[in-house]
Design a protein around this motif. Structure first.
Motif, PDB file in Angstrom:
ATOM      1  N   THR A   1       0.833  -1.207   0.000  1.00 53.86           N
ATOM      2  CA  THR A   1       0.000   0.000   0.000  1.00 53.86           C
ATOM      3  C   THR A   1       0.866   1.255   0.000  1.00 53.86           C
ATOM      4  O   THR A   1       0.653   2.188  -0.788  1.00 53.86           O
ATOM      5  CB  THR A   1      -0.929  -0.008   1.218  1.00 53.86           C
ATOM      6  OG1 THR A   1      -1.780  -1.151   1.150  1.00 53.86           O
ATOM      7  CG2 THR A   1      -1.773   1.248   1.263  1.00 53.86           C
ATOM      8  N   GLU A   2       1.851   1.306   0.895  1.00 56.02           N
ATOM      9  CA  GLU A   2       2.709   2.480   0.978  1.00 56.02           C
ATOM     10  C   GLU A   2       3.599   2.613  -0.246  1.00 56.02           C
ATOM     11  O   GLU A   2       3.936   3.727  -0.664  1.00 56.02           O
ATOM     12  CB  GLU A   2       3.542   2.398   2.254  1.00 56.02           C
ATOM     13  CG  GLU A   2       2.696   2.478   3.522  1.00 56.02           C
ATOM     14  CD  GLU A   2       3.507   2.247   4.776  1.00 56.02           C
ATOM     15  OE1 GLU A   2       4.677   1.789   4.650  1.00 56.02           O
ATOM     16  OE2 GLU A   2       2.991   2.500   5.885  1.00 56.02           O
ATOM     17  N   ALA A   3       3.991   1.480  -0.859  1.00 56.32           N
ATOM     18  CA  ALA A   3       4.789   1.555  -2.081  1.00 56.32           C
ATOM     19  C   ALA A   3       3.998   2.186  -3.225  1.00 56.32           C
ATOM     20  O   ALA A   3       4.582   2.785  -4.136  1.00 56.32           O
ATOM     21  CB  ALA A   3       5.273   0.160  -2.475  1.00 56.32           C
ATOM     22  N   ASN A   4       2.681   2.077  -3.193  1.00 58.43           N
ATOM     23  CA  ASN A   4       1.828   2.680  -4.217  1.00 58.43           C
ATOM     24  C   ASN A   4       1.374   4.085  -3.836  1.00 58.43           C
ATOM     25  O   ASN A   4       0.482   4.646  -4.483  1.00 58.43           O
ATOM     26  CB  ASN A   4       0.605   1.804  -4.473  1.00 58.43           C
ATOM     27  CG  ASN A   4       0.911   0.617  -5.366  1.00 58.43           C
ATOM     28  OD1 ASN A   4       0.949   0.733  -6.588  1.00 58.43           O
ATOM     29  ND2 ASN A   4       1.151  -0.537  -4.756  1.00 58.43           N
ATOM     30  N   GLY A   5       1.969   4.668  -2.788  1.00 63.93           N
ATOM     31  CA  GLY A   5       1.644   6.035  -2.412  1.00 63.93           C
ATOM     32  C   GLY A   5       0.345   6.187  -1.661  1.00 63.93           C
ATOM     33  O   GLY A   5      -0.184   7.293  -1.569  1.00 63.93           O
ATOM     34  N   ALA A   6      -0.208   5.103  -1.123  1.00 64.57           N
ATOM     35  CA  ALA A   6      -1.478   5.160  -0.396  1.00 64.57           C
ATOM     36  C   ALA A   6      -1.213   5.024   1.100  1.00 64.57           C
ATOM     37  O   ALA A   6      -0.083   4.791   1.540  1.00 64.57           O
ATOM     38  CB  ALA A   6      -2.426   4.069  -0.886  1.00 64.57           C
TER      39      ALA A   6
END
Length: 694
Positions: free
Chosen positions: A656-661
């Protein structure tokens, strides 16, 4: 209910909750709360009751001694008034002799305020009926001209009243309705003038068994000629076929061949039908307005000083308590609390940033309208853990760039919104000594960062080598176990050996899955995960993942419900990792929910332009310690035991954080304890307009 069978069936076609079940192969009925009669039935449900058509099922007489009637009456008292569905094991209703059948049961409030008990079978019952026969039984016997078409536009069946109107037409295209077929399948409903007259197209069913029913109103007046340069449409969309109803709006372009409806007298225009939720909200609003008007009238007649002081206090914005104000005034960040358009509180940092002397001055200047809160130009949304860039207007005529977040907070016994922001720092000249110190500090931080990256890369390489060495023997274990399970070289001789081999294969596959998760998690932590961000429709991705996880949910006796936003929800993310995020969240919720429970998957537009994906289960819930353990890499929470939910959560959070979310998880029980389920929320940043329009 006093309506005829035709009117009731037509109302069922227009109700999105019943239309989703109308063409289903699994039986469904809407019973009166006392079980004395069937209010509505789909074709499969009517057949199980011995009726040839859905309309015929409505005239069946249910004896007071009938066990079906007693079960429905008892069930009506146990169902939640808010319409929440629950699984029930019922006897009869077409189930195998001497066995119980599983149904999703809920209380359904119709548009006219009447209440019924909706029973939808969770498994096929009785003799299966082909889709064409189900459509035929659904519309036969209705006095209104109706024709049923398959999803590809071909005619399936027309009732007796519709045959003279459609003639030899065998498709929507032959009737001049092909232009809105895609709109109906997407939005749920459309209206237009065509060869048979005024036509109302309604989508029934879902997925591969979706169909279109055309309700025809013959018109003797000549059809108006459509102007070529300015066509108009009468599309009125309905919610998608999900378990939870929603209100939709259409964003599709009007088809070229749709003409405006001819003028009609006001009495010919049908009155708008409110949904149950809208009807309840309207009644509640009317009640509150009536109470307020009565109170204002009584207070206006009272000229005493106490009444005047009370009216003056009510007219001024409510203030926060002294303790809350003292704490918030000391914060270096700006805080504005408001409810709808009523300002409740602004701390000192907020007033200083915007240039107002007091909250009363801001309210007198126009309140929220005077702030002109706008998204900063060139902003593409917030990254994980960051706010949204905004620009606040000030009394000096300028704008202050800030980094803002919006929260829902309790305030004076009710829910309010709190806008909290940090002013964006501006570059200021620094003394030479401070500049040299900053250069040395940055160099030291860069060295520490390089060392950390080297350590993480080394760990990732070691993990990759270990996983490579483990895959070869695991592949052999799984492959040879499959060969022995198939008994390719002769029988095993004992059935226990076959069960053991299946356990060996399942364990090997689980270890391979764990290795894949370890490698992906390591790559995500070191930034080596290959991501290709693209614009993805979140609703479509969720529907695909729910379909993949449905067999597992069925085995665990879990109901998966969806409540997808009516409009398209575009997000910018890597397709492969987004699919893994959704599958992991649904799989974890299935494991955390107890048999007979539910998993609710929803999408919605969140605050500040974000798009929210929420997955909630009705299980016992996770404690704060279990949530912390589940999010820690390479550790399994106590609640999940050995199912790997901890690894899935940590990997899901990393993806999730790798996708900017942003990734959020909490227990929905009061105080964060058990017995309340677990809610996981993924917030995707706003997609730029030019990207979302592609």
């Amino acid at each position: 209910m006093s309506d005829s069978g035709t009117e009731i069936q037509l109302r069922g076609l227009r109700d999105a909750r019943l239309a989703a079940l109308a063409a289903a192969a699994k039986p469904a009925w809407l019973w009166s709360i006392d079980g004395a009669r069937v209010i509505w039935a789909n074709a499969a449900g009517a057949a199980l009751l011995g009726a040839t058509t859905s309309v015929a099922a409505l005239s069946l007489e249910i004896s007071p001694a009938d066990p079906l009637r007693r079960q429905v009456a008892q069930l009506a008292g146990r169902l939640s008034p808010n319409g929440a569905a629950r699984l029930e094991r019922l006897r009869g209703f077409g189930g195998p002799f001497g066995r119980l059948a599983t149904f999703a049961c809920s209380r359904l409030v119709l548009a006219d305020g009447s209440v019924g008990v909706l029973l939808a079978a969770a498994e096929p019952l009785g003799k299966p009926l082909p889709l064409a026969e189900r459509l035929s039984r659904l519309i036969d016997g209705i006095a209104t001209p109706l024709a049923a078409f398959l999803a590809d536009g071909s005619l399936s069946e027309a009732n007796a009243a519709a045959r003279p109107l459609i003639g030899d037409a065998a498709s929507l295209e032959a009737l001049g309705l092909e232009a809105v077929r895609g709109d109906v399948l997407r939005d749920g409903r459309a209206e237009m003038i065509a060869t048979p007259g005024r036509c109302e197209l309604v989508r029934i069913g879902s997925g591969a068994e979706a169909a279109i029913v055309v309700l025809m109103t013959p018109s003797a007046a000549p059809l108006p000629r459509a102007p070529e340069q300015s066509p108009q449409t009468g599309i009125a969309p309905l919610p998608p076929a999900t378990d939870t109803p929603a209100i939709m709006t259409s964003s599709s372009e009007p088809p070229r061949n749709v003409v405006p409806f001819p003028g009609a007298e006001p009495k010919a225009v049908p009155a708008p039908i409110l949904s149950a939720m809208e009807n309840h909200a309207f009644n509640e609003l009317a009640r509150k307005l009536s109470q307020r008007l009565n109170a204002d009238t009584t207070a206006a007649d009272d000229d005493s000083p106490a009444a005047a002081a009370s009216r003056e206090a009510e007219a001024s914005p409510p203030q926060a308590s002294a303790t809350e104000k003292a704490v918030l005034d000391r914060l270096p960040v700006g805080v504005l609390v408001y409810r709808l358009d009523q300002l409740l509180y602004a701390n000192r940092a907020f007033l200083e940033a915007t240039g107002y002397d007091s909250l009363h001055a801001l309210a007198s200047a126009g309140g929220l309208d005077a702030l002109f809160v706008d998204v900063e130009p060139g902003s593409t949304g917030n990254s994980a853990g960051a706010g949204t860039p905004l620009a606040l207007s000030t009394t000096r005529g300028g704008q202050v760039p800030v980094d803002a977040r919006l929260y829902s907070v309790p305030w004076e016994g009710e829910t309010a919104l709190a806008l909290i922001f940090n002013p964006v720092p501006t570059s200021q000249p620094q003394p030479a000594a401070d500049a040299n110190e900053n250069v040395a500090l940055r160099a030291e931080l860069a060295a520490v960062k390089r060392q950390a990256e080297h350590t993480a890369a080394t760990k990732s390489d070691i993990l990759a080598k270990i996983s490579h060495e483990l895959r070869a023997p695991l592949s052999a274990i799984i492959g040879f176990s499959e060969v022995m399970i198939d008994e390719r070289f002769g029988p095993l001789g004992n059935e226990r050996y076959l069960d053991y081999l299946k356990d060996i294969r399942a364990s090997g596959e689980r270890v391979v899955a764990l290795i894949n998760e370890f490698v992906d998690l390591s790559r995500a932590e070191t930034g080596r995960l290959d991501l290709v961000p693209t614009d993805i429709h979140l609703n479509e991705m969720v529907e695909q993942c729910v379909a993949l996880m449905q067999p597992q949910a069925n085995r665990e006796r879990i109901i998966i419900r969806t409540a997808l936003a009516p409009a398209a929800m575009p997000v910018r993310a890597d397709a492969r990792s987004l699919r893994q995020i959704v599958l992991n969240l649904i799989g974890n919720s299935i494991r955390l929910a107890q048999p007979g429970g539910q998993v609710i998957v929803s999408t919605a537009a969140a605050d500040l332009g974000e798009t929210a994906l929420r997955v909630r289960d009705t299980g016992p819930g996770l404690s704060a310690q279990q949530i912390a353990a589940a999010l820690e890499p390479f550790r399994i929470s106590d609640q999940a035991e050995s199912d790997g939910a901890g690894i899935s959560l940590s990997l899901t959070k990393a993806l999730t954080e790798a996708n900017g979310a942003r990734f959020q998880i909490r227990s929905t029980a009061p105080g964060g304890g058990a017995h309340g389920g677990t809610l996981v929320e993924v917030l995707f940043p706003a997609v730029p307009r030019q990207s979302a329009a592609v």
